[in-house]
Design an enzyme around this catalytic site. Structure first.
Site, PDB file in Angstrom:
ATOM      1  N   GLU A 118     -29.886  10.320 -27.101  1.00 50.15           N
ATOM      2  CA  GLU A 118     -29.400  11.091 -25.951  1.00 50.15           C
ATOM      3  C   GLU A 118     -28.490  12.239 -26.360  1.00 50.15           C
ATOM      4  OE1 GLU A 118     -29.435   7.809 -26.161  1.00 50.15           O
ATOM      5  OE2 GLU A 118     -30.440   6.988 -24.381  1.00 50.15           O
ATOM      6  N   PHE A 157     -25.536  -5.615 -16.040  1.00 46.51           N
ATOM      7  CA  PHE A 157     -26.186  -5.184 -17.274  1.00 46.51           C
ATOM      8  C   PHE A 157     -26.274  -3.657 -17.323  1.00 46.51           C
ATOM      9  CE2 PHE A 157     -30.189  -4.150 -19.591  1.00 46.51           C
ATOM     10  CZ  PHE A 157     -29.716  -4.471 -20.855  1.00 46.51           C
ATOM     11  N   GLN A 158     -25.807  -3.097 -18.403  1.00 45.25           N
ATOM     12  CA  GLN A 158     -25.809  -1.647 -18.644  1.00 45.25           C
ATOM     13  C   GLN A 158     -25.053  -0.853 -17.587  1.00 45.25           C
ATOM     14  OE1 GLN A 158     -29.896  -0.461 -19.619  1.00 45.25           O
ATOM     15  NE2 GLN A 158     -29.416  -0.905 -21.764  1.00 45.25           N
ATOM     16  N   LYS A 174     -29.544   3.111  -9.048  1.00 43.68           N
ATOM     17  CA  LYS A 174     -30.984   2.882  -8.918  1.00 43.68           C
ATOM     18  C   LYS A 174     -31.416   2.707  -7.462  1.00 43.68           C
ATOM     19  CE  LYS A 174     -34.579   0.272 -11.304  1.00 43.68           C
ATOM     20  NZ  LYS A 174     -34.806  -0.786 -12.298  1.00 43.68           N
ATOM     21  N   MET A 213     -16.793  21.256 -45.868  1.00 44.74           N
ATOM     22  CA  MET A 213     -15.590  21.870 -45.310  1.00 44.74           C
ATOM     23  C   MET A 213     -14.375  20.974 -45.512  1.00 44.74           C
ATOM     24  SD  MET A 213     -14.301  24.460 -44.037  1.00 44.74           S
ATOM     25  CE  MET A 213     -15.283  25.618 -43.102  1.00 44.74           C
TER      26      MET A 213
END
Ligand SMILES: Cc1ncc(C[n+]2csc(CCOP(=O)(O)OP(=O)(O)O)c2C)c(N)n1
Ligand SMILES: [Mg+2]
Lengths: 573, 177
Positions: free
Chosen positions: A54, A116-117, A166, A473
């Site tokens: 993502e 969940f999630q 949802k 760097m």
């Protein structure tokens, strides 16, 4: 197309709204809470670009937005899918990039119950968005989407997140797709501040050694042409920030190039000598202004910014105007007069001669050489993205940019992993151009799984890996400020990037010797059957100069490595 | 009307002092958290915060008192003003506003001390709202200084609990709060 007004689901309404706002691409990765939205996309003309992580989706949307000026759109699922977007959202916020992030969410009836999630992504991202929504009713979707598109790309652009439970996307949405916005607190475009403009003109007209400082705001406002007019009318030299590259042509004879921590010596010298500094869409940030007490001492300061909070945040100006940089500069041009800056320009040209950017072609393959040749081979006529590190600074120094929106780099956030996915997004947005991603061996490994995305879509972009086998760097800082006590910077175990690219089905080239640089780059640029990776194995230990140590001012610039040990920097990172 | 109004913006004091800010907001979820984050990020301690519905239920009014230096405050006010759901932010200087606070104070005053306490109650135009064997609850309204001195005078009788609402204020005359 499924559904009439009556039976349209929230997800279908969402997708149709996105279509109405001209969305061509969505960058995303699916999951349970987002399935209704992915389902609605099956019937849409919007092209869904499936990413491998993502974070990649957010940088792609970011690259797409910076290259086209249109907001990039991201779609992910709840929980970990949503949290994986955090870095990309912050990157977009820091650099004022328009982006819409759609996150699936667990249904409203379980919110707050650790389902969940479930992640409170709205709460997690509060400090790094321009605005955000948790949608509680399907009928709110059209209004919220309309508001989000307005907010993300007006005023000072920035990311907007919409969290979509949802049950809300599966529920019925009967609201009109063009539902009106309800934004009583969001400002209309301000009127031109005529008084501020006249005050600025007055100070400019009195200046003998003016310096225009061009920032990202000038790029975003498409102020380039107006700035050229202003500079040419005033005979004023121009410098630009890292993100301001492209607003004013860096090959213009009035340009002294990039200023700041690793800017050109002549730009930084100009800072110490000007009697007026005029920031057009730059926020005086600490990469160009490590010590606010020693910034252009004695010089008048002018400031144009669309964000009122930037006026006086770091430095208080002698005159300013809040608003769209293009409109303000177009008006300002009318009120300034040509200045006699012959001596001033002669002085700066002297610095250009005395302190040119340079590198040696002997003694092993140099990153600067590879980047410089890339500039020459492409004649600068490409979109360049970079990652973050030494290669980024060398790219900024040697890859001169003349056109706006053709230089994409993570400035405010300095996000490693940005360069490659941003190039993918830019390539989708600008199929007729060629995109070159200049990345480090460290940063590339943070998002290289998107090679799959680039290969599947046969994007003809180039990835130039500057492989110094170090987090270069940081190694440079440790060498200069910490007695070369190297700690956590050795990238032993790097893969063979040629084999790796080939494993994904990409074309790959390798450069090991200075003598091969031009030949290989030319070949790589001619290749036109999908992405190609160029693995440049450069010398391991090299440093970026000039350098202004963090917390210091342009007066303290160093041109090469000092013999004496340097004191530890006091500034922020 | 300008969205952001600070009084005497030019005046840059770095002393830490108490400031009062009114924020007029669209009544949208999360707006309070967004404002609180702006303060917290810049090291400002919110001393009191009163949120209440405005005349029209679509809007809310917040009155915030906070401790910090003025230069930071100006930046905070500008950042709060940028929030999409914020309609107006105003910083108030004392003269231009009416400000009030309300407090309930439970004092451990038994029969022996009650008369003395009642004298104070009278003087401060306060009222008793609950009476038990060995305690009473007093309600008092006024500006912050009045409440502070009332409370300090009550201390020697033994204060059991205090609930203060925090300051609310309104601009005088034609000015909008
Ligand atoms: C996500 C992230 N982690 C850490 C850093 C700190 N950092 C800045 S530059 C750098 C080194 C980058 O190494 P590499 O990608 O190989 O580029 P090089 O400097 O060698 O050109 C690091 C670790 C960062 N900017 N971003
Ligand atoms: Mg490296």
């Amino acid at each position: 197309m499924s559904g009439t007004e009556k039976t349209r689901t929230g997800a279908e309404a969402l997708v149709q709204c996105l279509e109405n706002h001209g969305v061509e691409y969505i960058f995303g990765l699916s999951g349970g809470a987002a399935i209704p939205i992915f389902d609605a996309l099956v019937d849409s003309k919007i092209k869904l670009i499936l990413v491998r992580h993502e974070q990649g989706a957010t940088h792609m949307a970011d690259g797409y937005a910076r290259a086209t000026g249109r907001p990039g759109v991201v779609l992910v699922t709840s929980g970990p899918g949503a949290t994986n977007t955090v870095t990309g959202i912050m990157t977009a916020k820091m650099d004022s990039v328009p982006m819409i992030v759609l996150t699936g969410q667990t249904p409203t009836f379980v919110l707050g119950k650790d389902a969940f999630q479930e992640a409170d992504i709205l709460g997690i991202t509060l400090p790094i968005v321009k605005h955000s929504y948790l949608v509680k009713q399907s009928n709110d979707i059209p209004r919220i989407v309309n508001e989000a598109f307005h907010i993300t790309n007006t005023g000072r652009p920035g990311p907007v997140l919409i969290d979509l439970p949802k049950d809300i996307t599966s529920g019925v949405c009967t609201a009109a797709l063009d539902s009106p916005m309800d934004l009583p607190g969001y400002p209309e475009e301000a009127k031109l501040d005529q008084a501020g403009i006249l005050k600025m003109a007055e100070l400019l007209n009195q200046s003998q050694r003016p310096l225009l400082l061009i920032g990202h705001g000038a790029v975003i406002a498409r102020a380039g042409k107006a700035v050229v007019k202003l500079a040419e009318k005033l005979n004023s030299p121009v410098t630009n920030t890292l993100l301001g590259k492209g607003a004013f042509p860096e090959t213009h004879c009035l340009s002294v190039g990039m200023l700041g921590m690793h800017g050109t010596a002549y730009a930084n010298k100009a800072l110490t000598r000007c009697d007026l500094i005029f920031s057009i869409g730059s926020r005086w940030d600490d990469r160009i202004n490590g010590d606010t007490k020693k910034f252009c001492v004695g010089a008048k300061r002018l400031h144009v910014d669309i964000d009122p909070a930037e006026i006086g945040k770091i430095l208080s100006p002698d005159a300013y105007a809040i608003g769209d940089a293009r409109k303000i500069i177009e008006e300002l041009v009318k009120h300034v007069k040509p200045l006699d800056t012959k001596d001033w320009i002669k002085e700066l040209n002297g610095y250009k001669k005395k302190y040119p950017l340079k590198y040696k072609k002997q003694g092993g393959l140099k990153a600067q050489h590879v980047i410089d040749e890339m500039y020459k081979v492409t004649k600068g006529k490409v979109i360049v993205t970079t990652d973050v590190g030494q290669h980024q600074m060398w790219a900024a120094q040697f890859f001169l940019i003349d056109e706006p929106d053709t230089w994409l780099t993570s400035g405010g956030a300095g996000t490693m992993g940005y360069g490659f996915p941003a190039a993918i997004g830019a390539q989708f947005g600008c199929p007729d151009k060629t995109v070159v991603a200049i990345v480090g061996d460290g940063g590339f490994q943070m998002t290289l799984s998107e090679l799959a995305t680039a290969v599947i879509h046969k994007l003809h972009l180039k990835v130039l890996i500057i492989d110094n086998k170090y987090l270069g760097m940081v190694r440079q800082w440790q060498e200069l400020f910490f007695d070369n006590r190297l700690s956590g910077v050795d990238l032993k175990g790097n893969p063979d990037f040629v084999k790796l690219a080939e494993a994904y089905g990409a074309k790959a080239f390798r450069i090991k010797r200075s003598a091969d640089v031009r030949k290989v780059l030319t070949k790589a640029m001619e290749y036109n059957d999908g992405p190609c990776v160029i693995h440049a194995e450069v010398i391991k230990e090299d440093n970026v100069f000039p350098m202004i140590p963090a917390g210091k001012s342009a007066y303290d610039m160093i041109i090469e490595k000092p013999k004496k040990r340097m004191e530890k920097p006091t500034g922020s990172t | 009307m300008e969205k952001v109004q600070t009084s005497a913006t030019e005046q840059k004091l770095t002393r830490r002092e108490m400031h009062t800010i009114s924020v007029f907001v669209a009544n949208k979820p999360g707006v309070l958290v967004r404002i609180a984050l702006v303060f917290a990020r810049r090291g400002f301690n919110v001393d009191s915060l009163v949120v209440s519905p405005a005349l029209d239920g679509h809007y809310s009014r917040m009155t915030i008192t906070a401790l910090g230096d003025r230069e930071t405050l100006i930046q905070i006010i500008k950042q709060v003003g940028k929030l999409v759901d914020v309609i107006r932010v105003t910083e108030h200087i004392e003269q231009a506003v009416v400000e009030k606070e309300f407090a309930l104070i439970k004092v451990a005053a038994d029969a022996a001390k009650r008369a003395e306490v009642m004298l104070l109650v009278d003087h401060f135009k306060a009222q008793t709202v609950d009476f038990t064997e060995d305690s009473l609850i007093i309600q008092v309204t006024g500006n912050t200084e009045k409440l502070d001195s009332f409370i300090s005078l009550l201390e020697k009788y033994g204060i059991i609990e205090i609930v203060r609402t925090g300051k609310v204020l309104m601009a005088r005359g034609k000015e909008k709060t």
